[in-house]
Design an enzyme around this catalytic site. Structure first.
Site, PDB file in Angstrom:
ATOM      1  N   GLN A  44      -3.519   2.710   5.285  1.00 29.35           N
ATOM      2  CA  GLN A  44      -4.400   1.904   4.439  1.00 29.35           C
ATOM      3  C   GLN A  44      -4.463   0.469   4.972  1.00 29.35           C
ATOM      4  O   GLN A  44      -4.159  -0.487   4.287  1.00 29.35           O
ATOM      5  CB  GLN A  44      -3.910   1.918   2.994  1.00 29.35           C
ATOM      6  N   THR A  70       0.869  -1.169   0.000  1.00 27.24           N
ATOM      7  CA  THR A  70       0.000   0.000   0.000  1.00 27.24           C
ATOM      8  C   THR A  70       0.903   1.215   0.000  1.00 27.24           C
ATOM      9  O   THR A  70       2.071   1.146   0.382  1.00 27.24           O
ATOM     10  CB  THR A  70      -0.940   0.063   1.230  1.00 27.24           C
ATOM     11  N   SER A  71       0.357   2.339  -0.436  1.00 26.62           N
ATOM     12  CA  SER A  71       1.148   3.566  -0.542  1.00 26.62           C
ATOM     13  C   SER A  71       1.416   4.211   0.802  1.00 26.62           C
ATOM     14  O   SER A  71       2.435   4.844   0.998  1.00 26.62           O
ATOM     15  CB  SER A  71       0.435   4.575  -1.446  1.00 26.62           C
ATOM     16  N   THR A  72       0.483   4.068   1.729  1.00 28.21           N
ATOM     17  CA  THR A  72       0.631   4.704   3.031  1.00 28.21           C
ATOM     18  C   THR A  72       0.326   3.725   4.145  1.00 28.21           C
ATOM     19  O   THR A  72      -0.362   2.722   3.937  1.00 28.21           O
ATOM     20  CB  THR A  72      -0.315   5.920   3.182  1.00 28.21           C
TER      21      THR A  72
END
Length: 184
Positions: A13, A8-10
């Protein structure tokens, strides 16, 4: 061996990240690599997962967008995977699973990556148009610069004789932001 990769990007999440891990485990992945970093950042765990691949292994991802940024990046990753004699499996492409160890799987993957890149570019175009429209209507001011909110703190620390580098570290700002704060 089935090697799973989740991203995930962050770090906030959680639900999406957990869902990927559940899918990968359910598919039978024996080894898992996971990270929470932007797609454009260095992805150490993806590199480790690809390094682990051996002849006949498969790298398994839950979703296409968790793996590649665009068509060119997907091509590069696929070359690395295939150079090791391994394949790629994408679990959630519509209702189908795509396996690049077959000719049909490669065809579907190439079409899906192209469509995904097209959608991303269209979304960016609409975003730019929306920002321009909002600016013209006086509704969009842009983001509020975080460093400029600390200008008073910067000036106070300078007056107290604190070194520039220490101020930057303490307030978490760049050299340019430091000097901008001094001008206000």
């Amino acid at each position: 061996m089935l090697i799973g990769y989740a991203r995930t990007s962050t770090t906030d999440q959680h639900a999406g990240f957990e869902a990927q891990l559940v899918e990968l485990k359910a598919y039978g992945c024996e080894r898992m690599y996971q990270e929470q970093v932007s797609a454009v950042a260095s992805r150490q765990e993806l590199e480790r997962a690809i390094d682990m691949l051996r002849e006949g292994d498969k790298l398994v991802v839950a979703k296409l967008d968790r793996l590649a940024r665009n068509v060119m990046h997907m091509g590069e990753l696929l070359q690395q995977i295939e150079a090791k004699g391994a394949g790629l499996v994408i679990l959630s492409l519509g209702s189908e699973t795509v396996d690049t160890s077959t000719a049909t799987g490669k065809l579907i993957l190439n079409m899906m990556v192209s469509v995904a890149q097209f959608e991303r570019e269209m979304m960016k175009e609409r975003q730019v148009e929306g920002i321009k429209r909002a600016q013209a209507e006086g509704k969009y001011k842009g983001r509020v610069p975080k460093a400029m909110n600390q200008a008073d703190k910067v000036k106070a620390l300078v007056a107290a004789g604190v070194d520039r580098v220490k101020i930057q570290e303490q307030l978490g700002m760049s050299k340019a932001s430091y000097y901008r704060c001094l001008k206000v």
